[in-house]
Every structure is written in structure tokens, then in C-alpha cells.
Design an enzyme around this catalytic site. Sequence first.
Site, PDB file in Angstrom:
ATOM      1  N   MET A  94      -6.005   0.229   9.797  1.00 10.85           N
ATOM      2  CA  MET A  94      -5.662   1.607   9.405  1.00 10.85           C
ATOM      3  C   MET A  94      -6.197   2.581  10.443  1.00 10.85           C
ATOM      4  O   MET A  94      -7.378   2.547  10.793  1.00 10.85           O
ATOM      5  CB  MET A  94      -6.289   1.948   8.039  1.00 10.85           C
ATOM      6  CG  MET A  94      -5.675   1.248   6.848  1.00 10.85           C
ATOM      7  SD  MET A  94      -3.901   1.474   6.672  1.00 10.85           S
ATOM      8  CE  MET A  94      -3.739   3.260   6.643  1.00 10.85           C
ATOM      9  N   HIS A  97       2.026  -3.246   1.657  1.00 12.37           N
ATOM     10  CA  HIS A  97       0.641  -2.859   1.917  1.00 12.37           C
ATOM     11  C   HIS A  97       0.025  -2.403   0.604  1.00 12.37           C
ATOM     12  O   HIS A  97       0.321  -1.311   0.123  1.00 12.37           O
ATOM     13  CB  HIS A  97       0.672  -1.724   2.970  1.00 12.37           C
ATOM     14  CG  HIS A  97      -0.662  -1.166   3.323  1.00 12.37           C
ATOM     15  ND1 HIS A  97      -0.787   0.009   4.051  1.00 12.37           N
ATOM     16  CD2 HIS A  97      -1.928  -1.587   3.070  1.00 12.37           C
ATOM     17  CE1 HIS A  97      -2.072   0.271   4.225  1.00 12.37           C
ATOM     18  NE2 HIS A  97      -2.777  -0.670   3.635  1.00 12.37           N
ATOM     19  N   ASP A 108      -1.481   1.235  11.471  1.00 13.13           N
ATOM     20  CA  ASP A 108      -0.844   2.061  10.449  1.00 13.13           C
ATOM     21  C   ASP A 108      -1.540   3.407  10.320  1.00 13.13           C
ATOM     22  O   ASP A 108      -2.705   3.478   9.929  1.00 13.13           O
ATOM     23  CB  ASP A 108      -0.926   1.295   9.114  1.00 13.13           C
ATOM     24  CG  ASP A 108      -0.231   1.990   7.958  1.00 13.13           C
ATOM     25  OD1 ASP A 108       0.390   3.042   8.160  1.00 13.13           O
ATOM     26  OD2 ASP A 108      -0.328   1.455   6.834  1.00 13.13           O
ATOM     27  N   MET A 166       0.098   2.281  -3.889  1.00 16.07           N
ATOM     28  CA  MET A 166      -1.170   2.993  -4.130  1.00 16.07           C
ATOM     29  C   MET A 166      -1.418   3.130  -5.629  1.00 16.07           C
ATOM     30  O   MET A 166      -0.472   3.331  -6.400  1.00 16.07           O
ATOM     31  CB  MET A 166      -1.100   4.384  -3.496  1.00 16.07           C
ATOM     32  CG  MET A 166      -0.779   4.357  -2.014  1.00 16.07           C
ATOM     33  SD  MET A 166      -0.847   6.000  -1.297  1.00 16.07           S
ATOM     34  CE  MET A 166      -0.319   5.637   0.387  1.00 16.07           C
ATOM     35  N   MET A 193      -2.686  -0.949  -1.483  1.00 18.26           N
ATOM     36  CA  MET A 193      -3.900  -0.122  -1.506  1.00 18.26           C
ATOM     37  C   MET A 193      -4.300   0.016  -2.968  1.00 18.26           C
ATOM     38  O   MET A 193      -4.223   1.098  -3.564  1.00 18.26           O
ATOM     39  CB  MET A 193      -3.607   1.233  -0.839  1.00 18.26           C
ATOM     40  CG  MET A 193      -3.473   1.114   0.673  1.00 18.26           C
ATOM     41  SD  MET A 193      -2.605   2.498   1.431  1.00 18.26           S
ATOM     42  CE  MET A 193      -0.911   1.956   1.168  1.00 18.26           C
ATOM     43  N   ASP A 217       4.210   1.107   0.931  1.00 16.36           N
ATOM     44  CA  ASP A 217       2.836   1.486   0.603  1.00 16.36           C
ATOM     45  C   ASP A 217       2.662   1.575  -0.900  1.00 16.36           C
ATOM     46  O   ASP A 217       3.249   2.438  -1.560  1.00 16.36           O
ATOM     47  CB  ASP A 217       2.510   2.837   1.247  1.00 16.36           C
ATOM     48  CG  ASP A 217       2.347   2.722   2.750  1.00 16.36           C
ATOM     49  OD1 ASP A 217       1.571   1.857   3.188  1.00 16.36           O
ATOM     50  OD2 ASP A 217       3.006   3.484   3.482  1.00 16.36           O
ATOM     51  N   HIS A 242       8.101  -1.168   5.658  1.00 14.33           N
ATOM     52  CA  HIS A 242       6.706  -1.046   5.225  1.00 14.33           C
ATOM     53  C   HIS A 242       6.640  -0.279   3.903  1.00 14.33           C
ATOM     54  O   HIS A 242       7.124   0.846   3.804  1.00 14.33           O
ATOM     55  CB  HIS A 242       5.898  -0.320   6.303  1.00 14.33           C
ATOM     56  CG  HIS A 242       4.423  -0.285   6.054  1.00 14.33           C
ATOM     57  ND1 HIS A 242       3.584  -1.331   6.358  1.00 14.33           N
ATOM     58  CD2 HIS A 242       3.631   0.671   5.501  1.00 14.33           C
ATOM     59  CE1 HIS A 242       2.341  -1.021   6.021  1.00 14.33           C
ATOM     60  NE2 HIS A 242       2.343   0.198   5.498  1.00 14.33           N
ATOM     61  N   SER A 294       7.430   3.319   7.332  1.00 17.00           N
ATOM     62  CA  SER A 294       6.857   3.383   5.979  1.00 17.00           C
ATOM     63  C   SER A 294       7.734   4.265   5.109  1.00 17.00           C
ATOM     64  O   SER A 294       7.910   5.457   5.396  1.00 17.00           O
ATOM     65  CB  SER A 294       5.449   3.977   6.021  1.00 17.00           C
ATOM     66  OG  SER A 294       5.091   4.383   4.710  1.00 17.00           O
TER      67      SER A 294
HETATM   68  C1  DX5 Z   1      -1.158   5.581   4.527  1.00 18.73           C
HETATM   69  C2  DX5 Z   1      -0.085   4.544   4.592  1.00 18.73           C
HETATM   70  C3  DX5 Z   1       0.752   4.647   5.807  1.00 18.73           C
HETATM   71  C4  DX5 Z   1       1.476   5.940   5.961  1.00 18.73           C
HETATM   72  C5  DX5 Z   1       1.878   6.119   7.383  1.00 18.73           C
HETATM   73  O1  DX5 Z   1      -2.000   5.309   3.457  1.00 18.73           O
HETATM   74  O2  DX5 Z   1      -0.628   3.247   4.562  1.00 18.73           O
HETATM   75  O3  DX5 Z   1       1.664   3.548   5.867  1.00 18.73           O
HETATM   76  O4  DX5 Z   1       2.588   6.033   5.148  1.00 18.73           O
HETATM   77  O5  DX5 Z   1       2.485   7.358   7.500  1.00 18.73           O
HETATM   78  P1  DX5 Z   1       2.445   8.165   8.872  1.00 18.73           P
HETATM   79  O6  DX5 Z   1       3.154   7.312   9.881  1.00 18.73           O
HETATM   80  O7  DX5 Z   1       3.151   9.424   8.553  1.00 18.73           O
HETATM   81  O8  DX5 Z   1       0.986   8.357   9.212  1.00 18.73           O
HETATM   82 ZN    ZN Z   2       0.720   1.460   4.995  1.00 20.47          ZN
END
Ligand code: DX5
Ligand code: ZN
Length: 218
Positions: free
Chosen positions: A138, A67, A174, A38, A69, A36, A34, A9
Amino acid sequence: MADLKIAPSILSADFARLGEEVAAIDKAGCDYIHIDVMDGHFVPNLTMGPPVIKALRGCSDKPFDVHLMIDPAAPYLADYADAGADIITVHAEADIHLHRNLQVIRGLGKKAGVSINPSTPAAAVAPVLDDVDLILVMSVNPGFGGQSYISSVTPKIAEIKAMIGDRPVELEVDGGVKPDNVAEVAAAGANVVVAGSAVFHGNDYAATIGALRDAAGG
Ligand code: DX5
Ligand code: ZN
């Protein structure tokens, strides 16, 4: 599981050098990138959107595992497809029309994923098992990298693995995955693991990716 896929990620990457970081994990042997996304509403953090993804597209030919969110996701799905996403994952808890979103993603020619939060039961994905290419479980509450793996999620991974049966659906986990717990995650049935802080906070990305694969196979 020898064929475990590793999806670093980039949330934990050095944002001042994001393109170089994407190229570095590609070279280090990752399977997916990956990303993320948000929105400061579905989760209490803001990250990046389509222009950043588009800018990164030239840094790696590996699949971009996006991903989302965000809530709503529906108005933005085409933007993420246009930006270069290969897999677009939406949360079952966001929007109202999950099935429609998955159809739209596939209609855009992309792989469709559904994600569930730690407190969401496996049953939430049952109605869409034939409409997804990937299920993202998750194992932390989404919003931040560097959190600890919530071990009560492990039985849910196994439950979803059984629900998938022989369908061609990937099972990705994840949050908080490290070399010291990846065996538990893989044994439960995951075939893709996200690793943010584990990869980017080490100084040898290839070594960490290799350690995750080795630990899962052991
Ligand atoms: C959290 C994200 C993850 C996160 C994982 O909301 O969806 O992808 O970045 O990071 P680590 O591996 O550090 O938990
Ligand atoms: Zn993620």
C-alpha cells in the site's frame, strides 16, 4: 518495464453503472479488475461484498483481484472465492493467523496475496514469501481512493522485490499511482500497479492505461 500490469480499482468507478464500468476497463485493455472490499472497521470506509462481486463476474473474464481490507478476513474467504475472486489478498495487519489464511485461500484454488500498510515494514512478509502468489504494497493509507502517493514507500518496494528474488510472486503497488509517478514505482520493482482515480476520473480509460504503461517503460 514494458510488461507492467494495470489493475484499475473500481472504487473510483460510477457505482450506479458498475457492471458497465467493469466491462469498459476490460475493453480498455486492463490486466486485472481490482476490487476494494472495506468493512468500516479495519479501514474507515465501507464498500462492497460477495454479492456485488458475484454480480460483476459476468461483466469481464479478466482476473478479479480482490483486496480485502477487513478484519477478520478468515470467516469470509470462502465467500469471496465462491463469488468469483481469482486473487484474494488479505492484510498482514488483520486477523492473527496470516499463514493460515493464505493456506485457506490456496486451498480454495485461488491465488493468495498479502498486503501491508505504509507503516508496516517489509519484514512482515518475510515469513510468508513461499506461501503467496502476490504481495500488495500500500502506497496510501487504505480506505479511500484519490489520495497522494506516499513516496517513502518506494524503498520498501525495492526491498520486497529483492526479498522475492526468483520466486514466482507478483509485486503490486496500490495507492496514488498516476502516469507521472508510475516510472518510479515500476523502477522499484512493481510488476502490477493499481490505478483507481487515475483511470476512472479520466474520460478515456484506454488512453490512461496506455499512458501508465508508456510512462513505466520510458
Ligand atoms: C485504497 C484502495 C486503493 C484505491 C486506489 O484503500 O486499496 O485500491 O482505490 O485508488 P487511487 O488509485 O485513486 O489511489
Ligand atoms: Zn486496493
